[in-house]
Design a protein around this motif. Structure first.
Motif, PDB file in Angstrom:
ATOM      1  N   PRO A   1       0.802  -1.229   0.000  1.00 57.41           N
ATOM      2  CA  PRO A   1       0.000   0.000   0.000  1.00 57.41           C
ATOM      3  C   PRO A   1       0.832   1.275   0.000  1.00 57.41           C
ATOM      4  O   PRO A   1       0.365   2.320  -0.456  1.00 57.41           O
ATOM      5  CB  PRO A   1      -0.836  -0.130   1.274  1.00 57.41           C
TER       6      PRO A   1
ATOM      7  N   TYR B   1      -2.448  -2.607  -3.986  1.00 53.86           N
ATOM      8  CA  TYR B   1      -3.208  -3.429  -3.043  1.00 53.86           C
ATOM      9  C   TYR B   1      -3.258  -4.869  -3.546  1.00 53.86           C
ATOM     10  O   TYR B   1      -3.398  -5.120  -4.742  1.00 53.86           O
ATOM     11  CB  TYR B   1      -4.611  -2.844  -2.858  1.00 53.86           C
TER      12      TYR B   1
ATOM     13  N   PRO C   1      -8.117  -2.513  -0.954  1.00 51.47           N
ATOM     14  CA  PRO C   1      -7.951  -1.057  -0.963  1.00 51.47           C
ATOM     15  C   PRO C   1      -8.837  -0.393   0.080  1.00 51.47           C
ATOM     16  O   PRO C   1      -9.847  -0.971   0.496  1.00 51.47           O
ATOM     17  CB  PRO C   1      -8.394  -0.681  -2.373  1.00 51.47           C
TER      18      PRO C   1
END
Length: 438
Positions: free
Chosen positions: A174, A179, A237
Motif C-alpha cells: 500500500p 493493493y 484497498p
C-alpha cells in the motif's frame, strides 16, 4: 414577382417536407447501465440513426443499482418510461412469465442459433426469447503476471481462494499504492452479492435448502464471509465497501490491484492498451474454488428487452436486432478494434481469427459460460435456478438486504455473526411473506 412566388412555394414545400420528416421520426428511450460496452454502444448512435433515419435514440444511462431500481419500478407499474431496457438473466424469465415483456423477434439474418446456449436459455421463458444478449459473462481471475514473477509467486489455471490470499499477501504494497486484492464490496444483489454468492457456493453453501428455508446463517456462509472479510481488510484497498465492478476495473487498469476476481467481460478492458496501463502484464485464470468447484463462477448477461407498456415495439425490435447482431460486432471491431467487441453472446465472435489474435482470455470465457450450470450450482441440492442469484421474485429484496449487511461488515460497522443473523431474519421474513412456508 414570379421569382418571389416560386421561392415562397419552394420554401413552403421544403418546410412541409421537413415537418413531415420530423413528425415521422420516432424517439426510442433506452435505459442502460454505465458499463464500458454500453458507453461504446451509445457512441455508435449516429451509425444506427444513419441506417434508420426514422428513429432517434435517447439514452438514460445509470449506475447498476440505480438502473435496476428504475426499470423494476417502471415495469411493475407499467409506467412506460422506457422503450428498451437493459436487464439481466434474473429479471428476464420472471418478467417474461408475468407478461411484462414483449417477445424478442429476430429478423431473417439474425442467426439466433449463434447465441451461446446457456445465455439464450437464461433469457427465455416458456420456450420464448424475451431479451437479446448484448454481452454475456462468467467470472474469472485477473492478476499481474509481472508482480507474480517479481515476488516468485504463481497462480495455476484453477486457483483456490487460499492461493488467491497467498498471492495477495506477497504483492500487497500500500505504501506504493498497490493493493493485494480488489473485490466487490458495494451492497447490492448484483454488486457484492454476485461475487459473494459464488464464494458461498464454492465454500459449500446455498441460499435456500430444499424446503426453501434460508441458509444465510449457516457454517458455509460464516466460513465464506469470514474469509472474504479477512482477505479484504488485510490486503484490499481503502473504502472497498463502496467499490463494485466499475470502481475495481478502474483500480486494476491503473495498476493498483495485484489480483481481481470478477466478470469475464472485464477482459476486454484490462487487456486493451487504450484503456489499461497494465494491458501487457495481465494474466488470467479460472474463478477460485474452495470446498467444491460447483458454482464458483457465475453466469450473467446484460440484455436488451422491450417492456410491455411501450407503444414503439416495431422500432424497439429493429434497434435490438441491430445492437445484438453479428454486424454490430463487426462495426465495433472496425471503430475500436476486436479487443473491444462485446463477447459472451455469440459463438461466432470466438471463432473469428481476428478476435483470437487479440484476446488472451476469450476461450477461457467461452468455456466458463458453457460450463456454468444454473440448475446444479451448489454442493447440497437446491430448489432454485441461478448461480449467483436465485430466480425467484423475492430474491431481489433478500439479496439487497443481505448485501447491505455484508457491506456494513466490510466497513467495520457490524460483526460477521451479526450481519449473517440479521440477513437470515430478513430472508426468512421475505420467504414467509411469499408463502414458501409458514
Amino acid at each position: 414577382m414570379m421569382y418571389r412566388k416560386t421561392r415562397i412555394a419552394l420554401c413552403f414545400a421544403l418546410c412541409t417536407a421537413g415537418a413531415a420528416q420530423a413528425a415521422s421520426t420516432t424517439e426510442l428511450v433506452i435505459a442502460t447501465v454505465n458499463n464500458r460496452q454500453m458507453i461504446e454502444m451509445q457512441k455508435l448512435t449516429p451509425q444506427f440513426e444513419k441506417s434508420h433515419p426514422d428513429i432517434k435514440l435517447k439514452w438514460v444511462t445509470l449506475e447498476e443499482g440505480a438502473l435496476r431500481q428504475r426499470v423494476t419500478t417502471d415495469i411493475a407499474t407499467q409506467g412506460g418510461q422506457f422503450d428498451v431496457m437493459t436487464i439481466g438473466m434474473y429479471e428476464t424469465p420472471i418478467w417474461g412469465k408475468k407478461g411484462w415483456l414483449k417477445e424478442f423477434k429476430p429478423d431473417a439474418g439474425y442467426d439466433v442459433d449463434d447465441l451461446l446456449a446457456p445465455i439464450r436459455a437464461g433469457l427465455s421463458a416458456n420456450g420464448k426469447l424475451y431479451a437479446a444478449p448484448f454481452y454475456g459473462e462468467s467470472s474469472f481471475t485477473m492478476y499481474r503476471a509481472d508482480l507474480a514473477q517479481a515476488v516468485g509467486a504463481s497462480l495455476p489455471e484453477q486457483p483456490t481462494w487460499e492461493q488467491i490470499r497467498a498471492f495477495a499477501a506477497k504483492v500487497h504494497n500500500p505504501g506504493k499504492g498497490l493493493y493485494g486484492v480488489c473485490l466487490r464490496g458495494k451492497p447490492g444483489w448484483g454488486d457484492n452479492m454476485a461475487l459473494l454468492s459464488t464464494m458461498v457456493n464454492t465454500f459449500g453453501g446455498q441460499w435456500f435448502d430444499m424446503g426453501w428455508k434460508p441458509q444465510v446463517d449457516s457454517k458455509a456462509w460464516h466460513d465464506a464471509i469470514s474469509f472474504y472479510l479477512d482477505l479484504m481488510k488485510k490486503y484490499g484497498p481503502p473504502g472497498a465497501s463502496a467499490n463494485s465492478f466499475n470502481e475495481n476495473l478502474a483500480l486494476f487498469a491503473e495498476g493498483k490491484c495485484g489480483v481481481w476476481v470478477d466478470a469475464t467481460s472485464a477482459g476486454t478492458s484490462v487487456a486493451d492498451p487504450k484503456f489499461s496501463k497494465v494491458a501487457d502484464k495481465v494474466a488470467f485464470a479460472k474463478a477460485p474454488i474452495a470446498v467444491t468447484p460447483k458454482g464458483a463462477s457465475w453466469l450473467w448477461a446484460w440484455a436488451l428487452a422491450i417492456p410491455g407498456a411501450t407503444k414503439k415495439e416495431e422500432q424497439a425490435q429493429r434497434f435490438i436486432n441491430w445492437a445484438t447482431s453479428r454486424d454490430y460486432v463487426q462495426l465495433v471491431a472496425k471503430e475500436s478494434g476486436w479487443i473491444a467487441v462485446p463477447t459472451g453472446n455469440r459463438a461466432s465472435t470466438y471463432d473469428r481469427a481476428e478476435y483470437q489474435q487479440v484476446s488472451r482470455f476469450g476461450q477461457m470465457e467461452r468455456k466458463a459460460i458453457l460450463a456454468a450450470n444454473p440448475d446444479d450450482q451448489t454442493l447440497p441440492k437446491s430448489p432454485y435456478t441461478g448461480v449467483q442469484f436465485a430466480a425467484i421474485a423475492e430474491f431481489q429484496a433478500i439479496g439487497l438486504a443481505v448485501g447491505q449487511q455484508l457491506g456494513a461488515a466490510l466497513a467495520g460497522k457490524v460483526s460477521v455473526a451479526q450481519a449473517l443473523k440479521t440477513g437470515q431474519t430478513a430472508a426468512d421474513r421475505e420467504m414467509r411473506k411469499g408463502g414458501y412456508y409458514k
